[in-house]
Design an enzyme around this catalytic site. Sequence first.
Site, PDB file in Angstrom:
ATOM      1  N   HIS A 187      40.600  42.334  50.481  1.00 31.39           N
ATOM      2  CA  HIS A 187      41.001  42.110  49.078  1.00 31.39           C
ATOM      3  C   HIS A 187      42.262  42.929  48.727  1.00 31.39           C
ATOM      4  CE1 HIS A 187      39.292  40.805  44.918  1.00 31.39           C
ATOM      5  NE2 HIS A 187      40.619  40.795  44.917  1.00 31.39           N
ATOM      6  N   GLU A 202      31.464  40.757  48.507  1.00 33.89           N
ATOM      7  CA  GLU A 202      32.273  41.819  49.099  1.00 33.89           C
ATOM      8  C   GLU A 202      31.890  43.176  48.485  1.00 33.89           C
ATOM      9  OE1 GLU A 202      36.048  39.933  47.921  1.00 33.89           O
ATOM     10  OE2 GLU A 202      36.496  41.711  46.736  1.00 33.89           O
ATOM     11  N   ARG A 236      38.901  34.401  44.764  1.00 28.03           N
ATOM     12  CA  ARG A 236      37.700  35.208  44.605  1.00 28.03           C
ATOM     13  C   ARG A 236      36.664  34.764  45.619  1.00 28.03           C
ATOM     14  NH1 ARG A 236      40.005  38.364  42.327  1.00 28.03           N
ATOM     15  NH2 ARG A 236      39.728  39.265  40.249  1.00 28.03           N
TER      16      ARG A 236
HETATM   17  C1  DGY Z   1      43.197  40.370  40.772  1.00 26.64           C
HETATM   18  O1  DGY Z   1      44.022  40.974  40.113  1.00 26.64           O
HETATM   19  O2  DGY Z   1      42.379  39.619  40.267  1.00 26.64           O
HETATM   20  C2  DGY Z   1      43.269  40.588  42.237  1.00 26.64           C
HETATM   21  O3  DGY Z   1      42.222  39.996  42.892  1.00 26.64           O
HETATM   22  C3  DGY Z   1      43.328  42.076  42.491  1.00 26.64           C
HETATM   23  O4  DGY Z   1      43.834  42.327  43.748  1.00 26.64           O
END
Ligand code: DGY
Length: 339
Positions: free
Chosen positions: A289, A271, A242
């Site tokens: 992402h 983001e 993240r």
């Molecule tokens: C998640 O599932 O948390 C991922 O970051 C999505 O791509």
Amino acid sequence: MTAKPKVWVSRPLFPDVLARLAEHFDVEAEAVEHRHAADELRKKLAGVDAAVVGLADRVDGAVLEGNQRLKVLANLGVGYNNLDLDALTRAGILASNTPEVLTESVADFAWALMLAAGRRVGAAERWLRAGHWPGSNMRFDDWLGLDIHGRTLGILGMGRIGQGIARRAFGFDMRVLYHNRSRLPEAMERECHATLVRKDELLRQSDFLVLVLPFTPENRHAIGAPELAQMKRSAVLVNVARGGIVDDAALAAALREGRLAAAGLDVFEGEPSVHPDLLSLDNVVLSPHIASASEETRRAMANLAVDNVIAAMGFGESAGKPPTPLNPAVMNRWATSKA
Ligand code: DGY
């Protein structure tokens, strides 16, 4: 005939997956991607019985205030830092996420970033496309990158995705170190060929450091200037977890000043904006992402979110048993509080 319950889907989804919802629900699905402001989200969620939302939708206490209708909220992602789970639980709303189905795809993508950042794939491609390749006159010592095989891989956060990344390292003959809140069972450590170390050791010893920890307030800037200072100058940092786990400004400074060799980033603080210094650097590979974005996996995530809605709302073969709930206990309260 009684009206079908209503579901809102906050982002465009595969038509066949929406069709599964439409068998049981009156479905309102957004046709274009669009970031919903808190007010808009509050109104949408107040008028439906269930919703499928994405990571950009922040569902907190304020958004849920006064909501008497919503029973189920399915998050399209394994990470759910966009949800205030306590607030959802207090409101008697079942939340779900999409674990497992994306593990291997995200592990693949972490490797894509390790390889691309270590071997300078992005910068070399831009250079070639710009017509700079002089053919046989290219210097023998140009475009030198870092070998991945035989190096030390460090993994910060050793959940399912971390383990998937570790298992792949065997083929690259890497030594694998990890740091995690708790130690893996011995059999799992053996399967991953991984050794638990302290965080400072992980920072000091890793040639490739991959971040796969969940975003929590404690993990904000888990990698900031002090941590970057402990890493090898020749190291590569990869973040598929993240944004906000890394202090992007501190990372950009380390990359610019040669205190870190390279980085591969799929996630960013704030983001979809990306720190301008990162955009201007050639030793960082940037992706929007997309670590889970393979055809099969995004479909599996969408289907799992919909499975949760269908089952939690009492339909289908698994009625009453959603597969991946985050706060299953709220369902016990429904019999009395929500019709
Ligand atoms: C998640 O599932 O948390 C991922 O970051 C999505 O791509």
